[in-house]
Write a protein that holds these residues in place. Structure first.
Motif, mmCIF file in Angstrom:
data_model
loop_
_atom_site.group_PDB
_atom_site.id
_atom_site.type_symbol
_atom_site.label_atom_id
_atom_site.label_comp_id
_atom_site.label_asym_id
_atom_site.label_seq_id
_atom_site.Cartn_x
_atom_site.Cartn_y
_atom_site.Cartn_z
ATOM 1 N N ILE A 34 50.318 13.147 42.200
ATOM 2 C CA ILE A 34 51.613 13.694 42.638
ATOM 3 C C ILE A 34 51.678 15.153 42.201
ATOM 4 O O ILE A 34 51.515 15.480 41.037
ATOM 5 C CB ILE A 34 52.772 12.898 42.029
ATOM 6 N N LYS A 35 51.901 16.038 43.196
ATOM 7 C CA LYS A 35 51.943 17.466 42.882
ATOM 8 C C LYS A 35 53.259 18.140 43.270
ATOM 9 O O LYS A 35 53.611 19.173 42.720
ATOM 10 C CB LYS A 35 50.805 18.185 43.624
ATOM 11 N N PHE A 36 53.967 17.516 44.225
ATOM 12 C CA PHE A 36 55.178 18.191 44.732
ATOM 13 C C PHE A 36 56.364 17.239 44.738
ATOM 14 O O PHE A 36 56.217 16.032 44.604
ATOM 15 C CB PHE A 36 54.939 18.713 46.153
ATOM 16 N N ILE A 45 55.656 13.687 46.121
ATOM 17 C CA ILE A 45 54.563 13.514 47.091
ATOM 18 C C ILE A 45 53.290 14.156 46.546
ATOM 19 O O ILE A 45 53.320 15.001 45.648
ATOM 20 C CB ILE A 45 54.926 14.133 48.450
ATOM 21 N N CYS A 46 52.146 13.745 47.159
ATOM 22 C CA CYS A 46 50.841 14.336 46.797
ATOM 23 C C CYS A 46 50.516 15.470 47.764
ATOM 24 O O CYS A 46 51.284 15.777 48.679
ATOM 25 C CB CYS A 46 49.762 13.257 46.824
ATOM 26 N N HIS A 47 49.326 16.051 47.607
ATOM 27 C CA HIS A 47 48.937 17.191 48.458
ATOM 28 C C HIS A 47 48.764 16.766 49.913
ATOM 29 O O HIS A 47 49.278 17.443 50.826
ATOM 30 C CB HIS A 47 47.657 17.815 47.904
ATOM 31 N N PRO A 48 48.099 15.639 50.201
ATOM 32 C CA PRO A 48 47.978 15.223 51.610
ATOM 33 C C PRO A 48 49.349 14.942 52.219
ATOM 34 O O PRO A 48 49.581 15.280 53.378
ATOM 35 C CB PRO A 48 47.142 13.952 51.528
ATOM 36 N N CYS A 49 50.247 14.330 51.468
ATOM 37 C CA CYS A 49 51.594 14.090 51.996
ATOM 38 C C CYS A 49 52.262 15.407 52.348
ATOM 39 O O CYS A 49 52.925 15.528 53.392
ATOM 40 C CB CYS A 49 52.462 13.351 50.967
ATOM 41 N N ALA A 50 52.111 16.375 51.484
ATOM 42 C CA ALA A 50 52.721 17.676 51.712
ATOM 43 C C ALA A 50 52.139 18.330 52.950
ATOM 44 O O ALA A 50 52.843 18.964 53.737
ATOM 45 C CB ALA A 50 52.509 18.574 50.491
ATOM 46 N N THR A 51 50.822 18.153 53.150
ATOM 47 C CA THR A 51 50.146 18.814 54.282
ATOM 48 C C THR A 51 50.479 18.128 55.599
ATOM 49 O O THR A 51 50.772 18.782 56.599
ATOM 50 C CB THR A 51 48.633 18.805 54.067
#
Length: 557
Positions: A34-36, A45-51
């Motif tokens: 989880i980054k965001f 959300i994680c990076h792929p979710c954010a993208t």
């Protein structure tokens, strides 16, 4: 959704720790850290979710560590306030106990004063009994058997009468102690309610503190539950329970400290009661005036339960007993009585109005009656003015002296009723007596000096206060002889009601419209506003032209 990272398998690379935190929080969908935090959808959300899912506007992303840091900072900022409020409420618990204890102590002191006062009176009755028995014995010793028989009978009668006196005193004491017990019950109920309210607030805050401690242990719980916890904290802080309870306690303490045991003599009789507080007046009895009294007008009281009512149509005088509700005609001589008051248990003084006065003396305007309303004698005083019309107003002061004044004059006489001598002459400066005069226990005198003004003067004639209110229409003033409180009955033009205000002797209105009653102004106006009376035992008696209204005061918080 986010979840914990799975345990590391053989050959996998260890996840990097971010910003000093042990990040083992992963996305359920991608397995990525989880980054965001999406501010629009309010989810981590994680990076792929954010993208893939949150890259388009209006999604706005924050670094998850910043969000965690900010949420923890917000909670940390609130914690001192929560802890401080917790301390205040704990202190308030002590204050509640202190106020409750203080009130109870104050009421116990009143009880002690009552018991001490009545103990002395019971002792006085005993001494009176002993004195009478001594006299009886001395007289009986001079005779033989017949005198001894007479002595024993008189002793028995004496004992019976004194026992009646004792019982009357005990009953009065019991009533007063019952009044203080009732007040104590009201105090206890109110403080218990406040205590419950305060304890509920304490438990709520303790629950919030526990929740803060729990959600701080895990970032995921912190992120998901912190908004609700913050909202709950703000809601409880906005309720301001501490200030509300504290203000209520201050008001309770002030009201309880108003309670007093007042005592004194009125008309030669001793009275004691619980008073001092404003309270609430409640109608407890309506006493119908007989139909034969066509135009009733309250003139005064001659004992605690006997009210004088005159029919101003024919000037017959009636006495109504507010306990038995029996009305009896006592004077039918067709003379208008302006005022009356008891001098002692045997004598009543009345002021009268006459239209045939001559010479330089006022005769037949101050009359002493016995309790059977038989004339004892007439008291003559100097007359002022050249009119044959004379209207005399009287009252009895704290020393048993008659105070008397002629209407439209500035002179008030103080008369000794034992020998009819004028012992003092009071001259008002710049004012004249309009109607009734009344003695205060302080020694001052309340004089009606205008249709809507009452002036308090000293025994030297000095003006001490002028009592007036623009809302009073044809006001009538009567005095509580034990406390010097004034009760002003008037027609309230704005509300179209008959009302009574409570006023201090220095002119301060303590309570507005303590009693009210509806009625036709044209009917009431026939002879202006009939006054209310205040009995020495603490009853308020009004008149609505067809019946007497008996009010009692209840203690409220």
């Amino acid at each position: 959704m986010a979840s914990k990272f799975p345990t590391k398998k053989s050959g996998e690379v260890d996840l990097r720790t971010r910003k000093g935190h042990d990040m083992t929080w992963s996305c359920d969908k991608h397995g990525e850290p989880i980054k965001f935090f999406c501010k629009k959808h309010k989810i981590p959300i994680c990076h792929p979710c954010a993208t893939k899912d949150h890259s388009q506007k209006p999604c706005e992303l924050d670094d998850i560590e910043d969000v965690i840091f900010e949420r923890r900072r917000q909670l940390d900022e609130k914690r001192p306030k929560v802890q401080e409020l917790h301390k205040q409420l704990e202190v308030l618990s002590t204050k509640i106990k202190t106020v409750s204890t203080s009130g109870s102590t104050h009421l116990r002191t009143i009880n002690n004063n009552i018991q001490a006062s009545y103990h002395d009176k019971i002792k006085s009755v005993g001494e009176k009994e002993n004195r009478i028995i001594r006299v009886i014995n001395e007289e009986a010793d001079e005779e033989i058997r017949l005198v001894n028989e007479k002595r024993e009978k008189r002793i028995k009668d004496c004992n019976t009468e004194r026992e009646k006196e004792r019982q009357i005193i005990k009953d009065k004491e019991a009533n007063l102690l019952s009044d203080t017990k009732t007040i104590s019950g009201v105090l206890t109920k109110k403080t218990n309610n406040l205590s419950c309210k305060n304890q509920h607030a304490i438990k709520t805050l303790m629950s919030i503190e526990s929740t803060i401690k729990r959600i701080n242990q895990h970032d995921e719980t912190l992120v998901n539950e912190a908004p609700q916890v913050l909202a709950s904290i703000d809601e409880n802080l906005s309720l301001n329970v501490h200030q509300d309870v504290s203000d209520c306690l201050d008001r309770i303490q002030s009201e309880v400290e108003r309670v007093k045991f007042v005592e004194g003599e009125v008309g030669g009789e001793y009275y004691g009661r619980i008073d001092g507080y404003i309270g609430k007046w409640e109608l407890v009895k309506s006493i119908h005036i007989p139909w034969a009294v066509e135009k009733p007008w309250v003139r005064g009281l001659v004992s605690d339960d006997e009210i004088c009512v005159q029919d101003v149509g024919n000037n017959d005088m009636y006495v109504t007993n507010i306990n038995t509700q029996h009305t009896e005609r006592v004077i039918d001589e067709g003379v208008l009585i302006t005022s009356c008051a008891p001098i002692d248990s045997n004598v009543i003084v009345c002021g009268k109005m006459r239209y045939d006065c001559t010479g330089d003396r006022m005769d037949g305007c101050i009359i002493l009656y016995d309790r059977q309303w038989k004339v004892i004698r007439d008291i003559s005083i100097p007359m002022y003015g050249d009119s044959s019309y004379c209207s005399m107003y009287v009252d009895v002061d704290r020393d048993g002296m008659i105070i008397a004044a002629q209407s439209n004059q500035s002179i008030i006489y103080v008369i000794n009723p034992t020998n009819d001598k004028i012992v003092n002459t009071i001259t008002m400066q710049g004012k004249k007596v309009m109607c009734r005069i009344q003695a205060l226990s302080s020694g001052d005198i309340v004089v009606e000096t205008d249709h809507d003004k009452f002036t308090v003067i000293s025994r030297s004639g000095e003006e001490k206060a002028v009592i007036h209110c623009d809302e009073w229409v044809w006001p009538q003033c009567r005095v509580d002889k034990l406390t010097d409180t004034l009760y002003i009955a008037y027609w309230d033009r704005a509300r179209n009601i008959y009302a009574v205000d409570q006023v201090s002797r220095d002119g301060i209105i303590q309570a507005r419209r303590i009693v009210e009653s509806e009625g036709s102004f044209s009917t009431l106006f026939t002879m202006y506003i009939s006054p209310c009376l205040f009995t020495p035992s603490g009853n308020l008696v009004g008149c609505d032209r067809s019946k007497l209204l008996l009010y009692k005061k209840a203690f409220i918080l």
